[in-house]
Design a protein around this motif. Structure first.
Motif, PDB file in Angstrom:
ATOM      1  N   ASN A 193       0.848  -1.186   0.000  1.00  0.00           N
ATOM      2  CA  ASN A 193       0.000   0.000   0.000  1.00  0.00           C
ATOM      3  C   ASN A 193       0.893   1.248   0.000  1.00  0.00           C
ATOM      4  N   ILE A 194       0.928   1.957  -1.118  1.00  0.00           N
ATOM      5  CA  ILE A 194       1.801   3.138  -1.237  1.00  0.00           C
ATOM      6  C   ILE A 194       1.464   4.181  -0.175  1.00  0.00           C
ATOM      7  N   ILE A 248       2.545   7.364   4.957  1.00  0.00           N
ATOM      8  CA  ILE A 248       2.219   7.569   6.364  1.00  0.00           C
ATOM      9  C   ILE A 248       3.421   7.249   7.244  1.00  0.00           C
ATOM     10  N   LEU A 249       4.162   6.194   6.890  1.00  0.00           N
ATOM     11  CA  LEU A 249       5.366   5.842   7.646  1.00  0.00           C
ATOM     12  C   LEU A 249       6.379   6.986   7.649  1.00  0.00           C
ATOM     13  N   ILE A 250       6.630   7.535   6.467  1.00  0.00           N
ATOM     14  CA  ILE A 250       7.579   8.646   6.349  1.00  0.00           C
ATOM     15  C   ILE A 250       7.083   9.854   7.136  1.00  0.00           C
ATOM     16  N   TYR A 251       5.789  10.128   6.968  1.00  0.00           N
ATOM     17  CA  TYR A 251       5.197  11.297   7.614  1.00  0.00           C
ATOM     18  C   TYR A 251       5.196  11.158   9.137  1.00  0.00           C
ATOM     19  N   GLN A 307      -8.171   5.627   7.630  1.00  0.00           N
ATOM     20  CA  GLN A 307      -8.686   5.935   6.296  1.00  0.00           C
ATOM     21  C   GLN A 307      -8.040   5.076   5.216  1.00  0.00           C
ATOM     22  N   PHE A 308      -6.945   4.400   5.565  1.00  0.00           N
ATOM     23  CA  PHE A 308      -6.196   3.640   4.561  1.00  0.00           C
ATOM     24  C   PHE A 308      -6.026   2.153   4.899  1.00  0.00           C
ATOM     25  N   VAL A 309      -6.282   1.778   6.174  1.00  0.00           N
ATOM     26  CA  VAL A 309      -6.016   0.403   6.616  1.00  0.00           C
ATOM     27  C   VAL A 309      -7.247  -0.156   7.335  1.00  0.00           C
ATOM     28  N   PRO A 310      -7.684  -1.403   7.017  1.00  0.00           N
ATOM     29  CA  PRO A 310      -8.829  -2.005   7.710  1.00  0.00           C
ATOM     30  C   PRO A 310      -8.523  -2.297   9.168  1.00  0.00           C
ATOM     31  N   SER A 311      -9.577  -2.411   9.993  1.00  0.00           N
ATOM     32  CA  SER A 311      -9.408  -2.524  11.439  1.00  0.00           C
ATOM     33  C   SER A 311      -8.586  -3.741  11.856  1.00  0.00           C
ATOM     34  N   TYR A 321       1.117  16.346  -0.595  1.00  0.00           N
ATOM     35  CA  TYR A 321       1.082  16.025  -2.019  1.00  0.00           C
ATOM     36  C   TYR A 321       0.576  14.596  -2.285  1.00  0.00           C
ATOM     37  N   PHE A 322       1.011  13.632  -1.452  1.00  0.00           N
ATOM     38  CA  PHE A 322       0.772  12.231  -1.789  1.00  0.00           C
ATOM     39  C   PHE A 322      -0.438  11.585  -1.117  1.00  0.00           C
ATOM     40  N   LEU A 323      -0.814  12.015   0.093  1.00  0.00           N
ATOM     41  CA  LEU A 323      -1.900  11.329   0.792  1.00  0.00           C
ATOM     42  C   LEU A 323      -3.259  11.789   0.273  1.00  0.00           C
ATOM     43  N   ARG A 324      -4.009  10.846  -0.332  1.00  0.00           N
ATOM     44  CA  ARG A 324      -5.322  11.172  -0.906  1.00  0.00           C
ATOM     45  C   ARG A 324      -6.328  10.079  -0.544  1.00  0.00           C
TER      46      ARG A 324
END
Length: 409
Positions: A215-216, A221-224, A339-343, A397-400
């Motif tokens: 998952n890109i 998110i890791l970097i952020y 918002q990006f990963v299931p529970s 820029y990248f998180l959408r």
């Protein structure tokens, strides 16, 4: 209705666990002057940096493992066991007589404390919907900040009694509270029932990790999460020293001033950031990301003023601004992840995030120990503002996101 009320009871119960989590780890950073009278090796800032860093390296290594465990086991017992062990370690710190004893107890604390955060945050996230998730996480995070502030009084209490008595007292409180949680904390019933009723085999460890790392958005998110952890951990472990150096005051004063300033402002930041995020995301899918970005943006000029300021007004004002902004950022990390990963993978994902953030913290803690010995602590603090700006640009820029909650997909 009863379930909704209990969702806030969970926040209240875990708030005090979060307080103990940070208080027990933080108070060591302000008790160096008292402890070095009995343990000569602590007179070296480099050695003290090693002592703080071992906790972070172990904590970081354990974080992904603790996340995986939390996604597969009953989180209530994981939380209770974690609290019990690190409180016992805190109690035993009061009996330490050598640097090596403190070093290995600090390492064991890293193992036990790492088990808490992924389990605690994922449990709160499961109990709360997207309408209240950021506020609930934010309230929980205030426990961390209050614990950090109370930890700042370690030197003050040690000066009145002894550093041994300080460790004994705080450790005993945690042991008692772990027993209280046995009776009042509950796992999320819905999650447990889904696991029992499901006819599908549980996803394998490798499948879950493969899903996350393919998952890109998770990489972003890791970097952020990791880059702002550099100044975040720098303020936790070295801000009291920076205050003492730049303002020319002793640690018994610098500890409470620095930690209370950061804790009070972060308290306000997570509450404000949580409320703003929960409302904004109902109107704009990137509301949580924008709220987090505003908070992180506030930390950039703050780091410059913290590093180069030498007046009480400038440094405390900058620290307050940093704490408020970092609180807004902190309140939205798990909600953005949702918002990006299931529970079923959130504890694992947050464990990996925690590892990257903590490794960044271990690196900066060690580096700033050397900076302190060389007299460049303030300058290196200020330079952290540059990489925070880079992280902010990457995130915007990248998180959408496409959903308020990935379960809606």
């Amino acid at each position: 209705m009863r379930e909704k009320r209990y969702a806030w009871v969970v926040v209240a119960l875990l708030w005090f666990v979060a307080l103990l989590n940070y208080m027990d780890r933080q108070m060591l950073s302000t008790m160096k002057p008292a402890m070095q009278m009995d343990i000569a090796e602590l007179q070296s800032a480099t050695n003290f940096g090693y002592l703080m860093a071992i906790f972070l390296w172990i904590y970081g290594l354990m974080s992904p493992i603790s996340g995986i465990i939390a996604d597969k086991l009953n989180r209530k017992w994981l939380i209770v066991g974690s609290l019990l062990v690190w409180s016992l370690v805190t109690f035993l710190m009061g009996y330490a007589t050598t640097f090596n004893q403190i070093y290995w107890l600090r390492a064991l604390m890293g193992v036990s404390e790492a088990l808490y955060i992924p389990a605690g945050l994922s449990l709160i996230a499961d109990y709360h919907s997207s309408k209240t998730r950021s506020v609930a996480i934010g309230i929980h995070m205030t426990g961390l900040y209050i614990g950090q502030a109370l930890g700042g009084f370690g030197a003050t209490i040690a000066s009145k009694f002894s550093w041994q008595a300080t460790f004994h007292s705080f450790g005993f409180v945690g042991i008692v509270y772990a027993l209280i949680l046995v009776f009042f904390l509950r796992e999320k019933k819905k999650v447990l029932l889904q696991e029992k009723e499901s006819v599908q085999p549980k996803p394998s460890l490798f499948k879950g990790l493969a899903l996350l790392f393919s998952n890109i958005s998770f990489w972003i998110i890791l970097i952020y999460f990791a880059i702002p952890s550099l100044p975040g951990w720098a303020t936790k472990n070295w801000l009291p020293t920076l205050f003492a150096n730049n303002l020319g005051i002793d640690m018994a004063q610098a500890g409470p001033i620095s930690t209370i300033t950061i804790a009070a402002s972060s308290f306000l930041g997570v509450i404000f950031g949580g409320i703003l995020s929960d409302r904004w995301v109902q109107k704009n899918i990137k509301g949580r990301i924008y709220t987090s970005a505003i908070g992180l943006g506030l930390t950039i000029p703050s780091l410059l003023l913290i590093g180069f300021g030498h007046s009480l007004f400038n440094i405390i004002g900058a620290a307050f601004c940093f704490g408020f902004g970092y609180g807004m950022f902190d309140a939205n990390n798990m909600p953005i992840l949702c918002q990006f990963v299931p529970s079923k993978y959130r504890a694992t994902a947050y464990g990996i995030m925690n590892m990257t953030g903590v490794f960044a913290g271990a690196f900066i803690t060690d580096l700033l120990g050397k900076s302190t010995d060389s007299g460049s602590l303030g300058k290196d603090f200020a330079m952290l503002s540059i990489i925070v700006f880079i992280a902010l640009m990457i995130q915007l820029y990248f998180l959408r996101p496409k959903f308020n909650d990935f379960e809606d997909a």
